[in-house]
Design a protein around this motif. Structure first.
Motif, PDB file in Angstrom:
ATOM      1  N   VAL A  34      12.337   4.394  14.405  1.00 56.04           N
ATOM      2  CA  VAL A  34      11.060   4.581  15.102  1.00 56.04           C
ATOM      3  C   VAL A  34      11.297   4.858  16.594  1.00 56.04           C
ATOM      4  CG1 VAL A  34       8.979   3.353  15.846  1.00 56.04           C
ATOM      5  CG2 VAL A  34       9.705   3.240  13.461  1.00 56.04           C
ATOM      6  N   HIS A  36       5.606  -6.823  15.289  1.00 59.91           N
ATOM      7  CA  HIS A  36       4.540  -6.062  14.635  1.00 59.91           C
ATOM      8  C   HIS A  36       4.854  -5.819  13.164  1.00 59.91           C
ATOM      9  CE1 HIS A  36       2.318  -2.160  13.867  1.00 59.91           C
ATOM     10  NE2 HIS A  36       1.344  -2.919  14.307  1.00 59.91           N
ATOM     11  N   PHE A  37       6.105  -5.478  12.860  1.00 58.34           N
ATOM     12  CA  PHE A  37       6.468  -5.279  11.447  1.00 58.34           C
ATOM     13  C   PHE A  37       6.354  -6.586  10.662  1.00 58.34           C
ATOM     14  CE2 PHE A  37       9.157  -1.457  12.769  1.00 58.34           C
ATOM     15  CZ  PHE A  37       8.192  -0.570  12.346  1.00 58.34           C
ATOM     16  N   PRO A  70       0.438  -3.207   6.334  1.00 59.32           N
ATOM     17  CA  PRO A  70       1.037  -4.267   5.516  1.00 59.32           C
ATOM     18  C   PRO A  70       2.171  -4.980   6.266  1.00 59.32           C
ATOM     19  CG  PRO A  70       0.991  -2.168   4.320  1.00 59.32           C
ATOM     20  CD  PRO A  70       0.634  -1.877   5.742  1.00 59.32           C
ATOM     21  N   HIS A 115       8.070  -4.164  18.219  1.00 58.05           N
ATOM     22  CA  HIS A 115       8.119  -3.624  16.856  1.00 58.05           C
ATOM     23  C   HIS A 115       8.506  -4.708  15.850  1.00 58.05           C
ATOM     24  CE1 HIS A 115       7.253   0.527  17.719  1.00 58.05           C
ATOM     25  NE2 HIS A 115       8.145   0.538  18.691  1.00 58.05           N
ATOM     26  N   GLU A 164       9.243   2.851   1.966  1.00 56.59           N
ATOM     27  CA  GLU A 164       8.037   2.031   2.095  1.00 56.59           C
ATOM     28  C   GLU A 164       6.766   2.866   2.156  1.00 56.59           C
ATOM     29  OE1 GLU A 164       8.262  -0.904   1.360  1.00 56.59           O
ATOM     30  OE2 GLU A 164      10.444  -0.884   1.439  1.00 56.59           O
ATOM     31  N   SER A 215      -5.901  -4.788  12.379  1.00 56.04           N
ATOM     32  CA  SER A 215      -5.041  -3.775  11.766  1.00 56.04           C
ATOM     33  C   SER A 215      -5.014  -3.959  10.252  1.00 56.04           C
ATOM     34  CB  SER A 215      -3.627  -3.907  12.323  1.00 56.04           C
ATOM     35  OG  SER A 215      -2.747  -3.048  11.635  1.00 56.04           O
ATOM     36  N   TYR A 273      11.811   4.089   5.920  1.00 56.17           N
ATOM     37  CA  TYR A 273      10.498   4.672   6.219  1.00 56.17           C
ATOM     38  C   TYR A 273       9.989   5.432   5.001  1.00 56.17           C
ATOM     39  CZ  TYR A 273       7.013   7.089   9.176  1.00 56.17           C
ATOM     40  OH  TYR A 273       5.853   7.581   9.741  1.00 56.17           O
ATOM     41  N   LEU A 289       2.889   8.853  14.877  1.00 56.42           N
ATOM     42  CA  LEU A 289       4.102   8.212  15.409  1.00 56.42           C
ATOM     43  C   LEU A 289       5.084   9.215  16.021  1.00 56.42           C
ATOM     44  CD1 LEU A 289       4.836   5.551  12.617  1.00 56.42           C
ATOM     45  CD2 LEU A 289       3.590   5.261  14.748  1.00 56.42           C
ATOM     46  N   TYR A 339       5.949  -6.390   6.841  1.00 57.26           N
ATOM     47  CA  TYR A 339       7.287  -5.955   6.430  1.00 57.26           C
ATOM     48  C   TYR A 339       8.357  -6.947   6.885  1.00 57.26           C
ATOM     49  CZ  TYR A 339       5.022  -1.562   5.225  1.00 57.26           C
ATOM     50  OH  TYR A 339       4.222  -0.611   4.659  1.00 57.26           O
ATOM     51  N   PHE A 374       0.805  -1.218   0.000  1.00 58.92           N
ATOM     52  CA  PHE A 374       0.000   0.000   0.000  1.00 58.92           C
ATOM     53  C   PHE A 374       0.843   1.274   0.000  1.00 58.92           C
ATOM     54  CE2 PHE A 374      -2.160   3.499   2.034  1.00 58.92           C
ATOM     55  CZ  PHE A 374      -3.412   3.486   1.456  1.00 58.92           C
ATOM     56  N   MET A 429      -7.785   1.753  17.457  1.00 63.61           N
ATOM     57  CA  MET A 429      -8.337   0.651  16.658  1.00 63.61           C
ATOM     58  C   MET A 429      -9.862   0.699  16.607  1.00 63.61           C
ATOM     59  SD  MET A 429      -6.259  -1.005  14.964  1.00 63.61           S
ATOM     60  CE  MET A 429      -7.298  -2.340  14.385  1.00 63.61           C
TER      61      MET A 429
END
Ligand code: HEM
Lengths: 472, 326
Positions: free
Chosen positions: B183, B122-123, B136, B119, B61, B133, B58, B107, B138, A50, A420
């Motif tokens: 981050v 989560h990535f 995308p 992180h 992407e 969520s 950052y 952020l 990563y 995206f 969320m």
């Protein structure tokens, strides 16, 4: 085709066909990202995620469809209003090829992630140089042809085209000043708050001078031409023109309301933003007063409704815009889906309706024939209209909802919703939005077919004229 | 008369140029000469090579297409994210990355809010941690090595200071490491307003072990905490509540201490006087959950501790490894 104009008309046709190709690419990418936003599993590769494709979408439509159409239709308008072919026909043809190579490279490099991260100025520095060269070629041909014109007075559309040429040159060069650190990597010459201020001075005005002034040039030329109704007031268009060209450049800071940008810049930007309603509505009123000379045209002339709906969306857009600039409103809708809702009323409503109607006028005219099918054009009209309304309305509703949820407090004075909780409320609207987008795209496909079939018809006619009438 | 300009293209073009330049000069060029466009906070540090490499990723992407990096001075926004953004925080940002669309959260104050391991997970797969969520994946960044030569060229281009050793170290780092480093420094120049000050560490839980409070606390826990502390409070990214330790030292804390760490996050450790994890990572929930809710959470935690103490060993231990993966 008229012999004197034959070569140039082929060039114009080339731009229109190129713009159509890029439109299809950009729209399909748009549909994809609209689905990715609720179905993240469709981010199937780094280049197709995206974050990268959103940039591809805006650039391919803004620069591929937008500039492509602006180049082609401006050349056509310039030739008609100066009563002569282009001064440099070969240059215009070279520009066409360079343009397509440039947009193709933009597509590839942006998908690979080479970006300056400046909205609507994402292309990296080598492509910026190419764009500046393209723009100089365009300027030389437009100004040159106007200087060598065979008609004393410059009609309104020429004013808007000249304004486009000048403003885009200034905006594009300044905002793309950068420190190159690699073949496809650079850093903005401006830092922090200053970087933000330059970018939104550019960002707002590139929209103004790519999606407003050249489109107004088309409106002022093709609308009277295709309906046979003269523009209602010349004086009104003079006032509207100068106040627009002067006022626009002051307003970029309305994109930075409540940001760390110094307050005086924000406030001055907001004041001019309010003022901008006047020149915008100058053109809207002129459009309405013109069709007011004979409302019957809305029924009898299939193009009238494209132009009138187009200018209507321009009018709504330019009421929304200044309203959005107000601090109380910005608080609520900024950063939400309201903004894409606003943007797409401009792009899918105002720009797309006006450009497609202009193409419907130009293509048959160049071949001395009629549009392939008025019925198809009407189908196209209703599909893009419905698609766009769904798209914009869903954005407005869910944007206000999310903005309100972000601000909601419990009686104890703590935040009522987690992030969320506010995000998931968008999902149903995002589904609907994709539906709206899909309907719009179907409409555009109908348009493309209609244009291609008209060209086929025109070419057959031409072949009949130049070869023996033996074709079976 | 004025009508003449419409038949004199050169003059006309010059007039248009002047009209375009007027606003551009006042709003864009002139401000550059003013100091209020180039402020710098005292605590602001330039990017390290690793952080800059992360910033490049950052940008590459397009994270900026979903995330803003500017907290507006609005009450609810400051409550949600932290102190509002200051002009002086962005001195080294070329370009600025404030963004224009908040599909995901802001952020600007992300640095230090969560541990590195959160992180990374989560990535890799955001939906595994935050089920609905739309961010995308990563994960592939873990496989991409950094290129010290180009990072060095980027540092040089920006005139940022670095040591040869910092560059050499990049060779062993992945793009994921760089992105996390970037981050984690976001917002570093601004003092975090939340602190343990004003918290009463000796306060007693008004709800004590009321069953309604425990049930209500469990609901708040599942919604906000389970992703890090595990569905059964056995730990994951954050520590277990039932391991007879509190913030790295043996023995559970007082009610007031539990309230403090939940309300003020890792910043409360100083007041409590326990070490905890070296890089912290417990978020301050004080602005998001009202005091009553936090006390109910304490009731829930106490109930879990009690439950664990009376439970025969070896039951329900599978939860341990996967943390909040539900
Ligand atoms: C006088 C006319 C207009 C004014 C004053 C205006 C004002 C604004 C404002 C204030 C915003 C920012 C909204 C926010 O996020 O807070 C905005 C966004 C935008 N507008 Fe307009 N608008 C006008 C006309 C148009 C037209 C005709 C188009 C396109 C055809 C357009 C395209 C856009 C775009 C692309 C954005 C999105 C920028 C972003 O990504 O954040 N606008 N406009």
């Amino acid at each position: 085709m008229n012999e004197e104009y034959r070569y140039d008309y082929k060039t114009v046709e080339g731009y229109i066909l190129s713009a159509i190709v890029w439109a299809v690419v950009g729209l399909v990418v748009g549909l994809l990202i609209s689905v990715q936003i609720f179905a993240p599993s469709l981010n199937f590769a780094p280049w197709a995620s995206f974050g990268r494709l959103r940039t591809v979408h805006t650039n391919i439509l803004g620069f591929g469809l937008g500039i492509g159409a602006v180049f082609g239709l401006s050349f056509y308008i310039v030739m008609r209003l100066t009563r002569r072919p282009l001064l440099f026909p070969k240059l215009a043809r070279l520009q066409l090829w360079l343009f397509n190579v440039g947009i193709f490279l933009a597509l590839v490099t942006l998908a690979m992630g080479y970006t300056q991260s400046l909205e609507y100025a994402e292309m990296e520095w080598p492509l910026d140089i190419a764009i500046v060269i393209l723009w100089v070629m365009f300027a030389v041909n437009v100004i040159g042809t106007i200087l060598a014109r065979r008609e004393e007075q410059m009609y309104i559309s020429l004013w808007y085209i000249i304004a486009t040429v000048v403003a885009i040159a200034v905006l594009y060069i300044v905002n793309n000043l950068a420190i190159p650190v690699g073949p496809l990597k650079s850093y903005h010459l401006f830092a922090g708050v200053n970087s933000a201020n330059v970018e939104w001075w550019y960002g707002h005005n590139v929209v103004g001078f790519l999606f407003t002034t050249p489109i107004l040039a088309m409106f002022y030329y093709f609308f009277p031409k295709s309906t046979g109704l003269p523009i209602y007031s010349h004086r009104l268009s003079i006032v509207a023109f100068w106040s627009l060209v002067f006022g626009y450049l002051w307003t970029g800071a309305h994109h930075l309301v409540y940001s760390p940008l110094p307050d005086w810049i924000q406030t001055l930007g907001i004041v001019f933003t309010l003022f901008l309603i006047a020149p915008s509505w100058g053109s809207v009123v002129n459009g309405y007063a013109t069709i007011g000379e004979d409302w019957g045209k809305m029924k009898t002339n299939y193009l009238a409704k494209f132009f009138i709906l187009g200018i209507t969306f321009y009018g709504l857009q330019t009421v929304q815009g200044p309203t959005q600039g107000l601090r109380v409103v910005s608080q609520l809708i900024h950063f939400t889906d309201w903004v894409p809702g606003h943007v797409h009323m401009g792009t899918m409503g105002w720009v797309a309706l006006t450009v497609t109607a202009s193409v419907y006028y130009v293509i048959p005219k160049m071949y001395g024939t009629e549009i392939y099918s008025v019925k198809l054009a009407n189908v196209h009209f209703w599909l893009v209209l419905v698609g766009q309304l769904i798209f914009s309305a869903t954005g407005w509703i869910t944007g206000i909802q999310q903005g309100a949820m972000w601000k909601a407090l419990t009686p104890e004075g703590t935040l009522k919703y987690t992030f969320m909780e506010t995000l998931v409320k968008n999902y149903p609207y995002w589904h609907l939005r994709s539906l709206g987008g899909a309907i719009f795209i179907v409409g555009m496909v109908v348009f493309v077919l209609n244009v291609l079939l008209t060209i086929q018809k025109g070419r057959a006619l031409e072949a009949g004229k130049f070869t023996a009438p033996a074709a079976a | 008369m004025a009508g003449k300009i419409y038949s004199r293209p050169i003059l006309f073009t010059l007039m248009v140029t002047a009209a375009v330049l007027a606003g551009s000069i006042v709003m864009m060029a002139y401000p550059m000469l003013r100091p209020d466009m180039h402020p710098k906070l005292e605590k602001l540090r330039p990017f390290t090579p690793l952080q800059l490499a992360g910033r490049d990723i950052y940008q590459r992407e397009g994270c900026v297409n979903c995330h803003t990096q500017t907290v507006r001075p609005l009450r609810t926004e400051v409550m949600r994210y932290g102190d509002y953004s200051k002009a002086g925080e962005f001195f080294y940002d070329r370009p600025f990355l404030w963004g224009s669309k908040r599909t995901g959260p802001d952020l600007a104050r992300e640095g230090g809010k969560r541990p590195d391991s959160w992180h990374a997970a989560h990535f890799e797969n955001a939906q595994a941690i935050v089920p609905r969520s739309n961010m995308p994946p990563y994960g592939w960044l873990k496989k991409e090595k950094l290129d010290p030569v180009s990072v060095k060229a980027h540092m040089d281009g920006l005139g940022m200071p670095y040591t040869p050793q910092q560059i050499a170290e990049l060779a062993s780092k992945t793009e994921m490491d760089a992105l996390i480093a970037y981050v984690q420094q976001l917002g570093h120049a601004v003092e975090k307003p939340r602190s343990a000050g004003g918290l009463d560490l000796a306060a007693v839980n008004p709800f004590s072990s009321s069953p309604q409070a425990i049930a209500a606390g469990a609901a708040i826990y599942i919604a906000n905490c389970a992703v890090c502390h595990g569905n059964e409070a056995h730990g994951g990214i954050g520590p277990s509540f039932v391991d007879k330790k509190f913030l790295g030292e043996p023995g559970y804390g007082t009610d007031g201490e539990y309230f403090a760490i939940i309300s003020a996050g890792s910043d409360a450790k100083k007041a409590i006087g326990r070490p905890g994890l070296p890089d912290g990572g417990m978020e301050a929930f004080g602005t998001q959950i009202p005091p009553d809710g936090i006390w109910r959470l304490v009731s829930f935690i106490r109930a879990q501790q009690h439950h664990e103490a009376t439970e025969p060993a070896g039951v329900e231990k599978r939860e341990h490894e996967t943390g909040g993966k539900h």
